[in-house]
Design an enzyme around this catalytic site. Sequence first.
Site, PDB file in Angstrom:
ATOM      1  CB  CYS A   1      -0.761  -0.044   1.281  1.00 16.74           C
ATOM      2  SG  CYS A   1      -2.095   1.668   1.306  1.00 16.74           S
TER       3      CYS A   1
ATOM      4  CB  CYS B   1      -1.878   3.679   8.104  1.00 13.06           C
ATOM      5  SG  CYS B   1      -2.826   4.339   6.684  1.00 13.06           S
TER       6      CYS B   1
ATOM      7  CB  CYS C   1      -0.799  -0.271   8.124  1.00 12.64           C
ATOM      8  SG  CYS C   1      -1.474  -1.656   7.117  1.00 12.64           S
TER       9      CYS C   1
ATOM     10  CB  CYS D   1     -15.593  -7.767   5.131  1.00 16.15           C
ATOM     11  SG  CYS D   1     -14.943  -6.223   4.469  1.00 16.15           S
TER      12      CYS D   1
ATOM     13  CB  CYS E   1     -16.106  -4.077  -0.721  1.00 17.04           C
ATOM     14  SG  CYS E   1     -16.450  -5.211  -1.721  1.00 17.04           S
TER      15      CYS E   1
ATOM     16  CB  CYS F   1     -18.593  -0.876   8.200  1.00 16.39           C
ATOM     17  SG  CYS F   1     -17.267  -1.774   9.294  1.00 16.39           S
TER      18      CYS F   1
ATOM     19  NE  ARG G   1     -18.573  -6.511  12.544  1.00 12.89           N
ATOM     20  CZ  ARG G   1     -19.383  -7.645  12.143  1.00 12.89           C
ATOM     21  NH1 ARG G   1     -19.148  -8.832  12.586  1.00 12.89           N
ATOM     22  NH2 ARG G   1     -20.554  -7.275  11.703  1.00 12.89           N
TER      23      ARG G   1
END
Length: 360
Positions: free
Chosen positions: A95, A99, A102, A138, A172, A231, A301
Amino acid sequence: MRQTTAPTARRQGRTVTAAAERTAVEPGAPDILTVAREQVLERGEGLTEPQVLEVLRLPDDRLEELLQLAHEVRMRWCGPEVEVEGIVSVKTGGCPEDCHFCSQSGRFPSPVRSAWLDIPGLVEAARQTAATGATEFCIVAAVRGPDRRLLSQVKAGIEAIRAAGIDIQIACSLGMLTQEQVDELVAMGVHRYNHNLETARSHFPAVVTTHSWEERWETLRMVREAGMEVCCGGIIGMGETVEQRAEFAVQLAELDPHEVPMNFLIPQPGTPYEDFEVVEGAEALRTVAAFRLAMPRTMLRFAGGRELTLGDLGAEKGMLGGINAIIVGNYLTNLGRPAQQDLDMLRDLRMPIKALSETL
């Protein structure tokens, strides 16, 4: 009414632990749990930012009382059902964003390398997820936003899952979107989109520098207006202050998402946060309960990091402290508990799994 503009920024906080900031309530002030019982449990009105902060500052000897109230709020306004979800990464690593938490960022020397999951692998992951009783699957990609190749892969994967007769809802998480991409996902039949704000607006620049909190908010606005469920959650334990946790809870409440994933930082080798301390169990449970009192009707969640932060006993306490949804199995680059272990926990707690028909 759902808000579609970003709330005003509050402050750029310093990095200290929440426990170090916990202070005594002013003499004569109403007890916050007494206030919350009437305001949240009885009237269904979420706590304000100062009230959330007061909850986050409660001492450990009131934790059980807090968890009990959060559970009562969950049962009153959400019911006993638990939504079970599985996730899979269709594109891992590489990516371009920075972040700091991550391991999939291509900017850090983490051990995660770029890889793609083929369509048969995606279908098999959906099949295994459905076999657990999960109603939600997901598809996740480590990208700034989807390009044409990725969207084509997702479309083909969804078509193959449907062709295989797998009865499960498709969500997604593909990063920031354009309006055209939002419309494409709706046409594919994606019913929920995950895009986390990650942390309070005031703390976000310390976590990510390659894009803004406002850019994420704009994607969420378009998703909602297109009719997909939203979400949106974040990660606790990224150096935010206790005030910023309260700020984040209320910003999420202002967004009014259908679901809020509660993640706890797993310090990843090679990332800027690799030496951060894991959030203590009591602190994690207190935060979960505070978020429930801020968002009495929202699906909350358990997600990444709960196993490391809470352990087995803590997971049960969380389910009895405001949580009403759970991710089973492994996460994107981290192992979770075996899915059957979570399903057994729900059975022992006599918490029914939400049926697929109820998610439509």
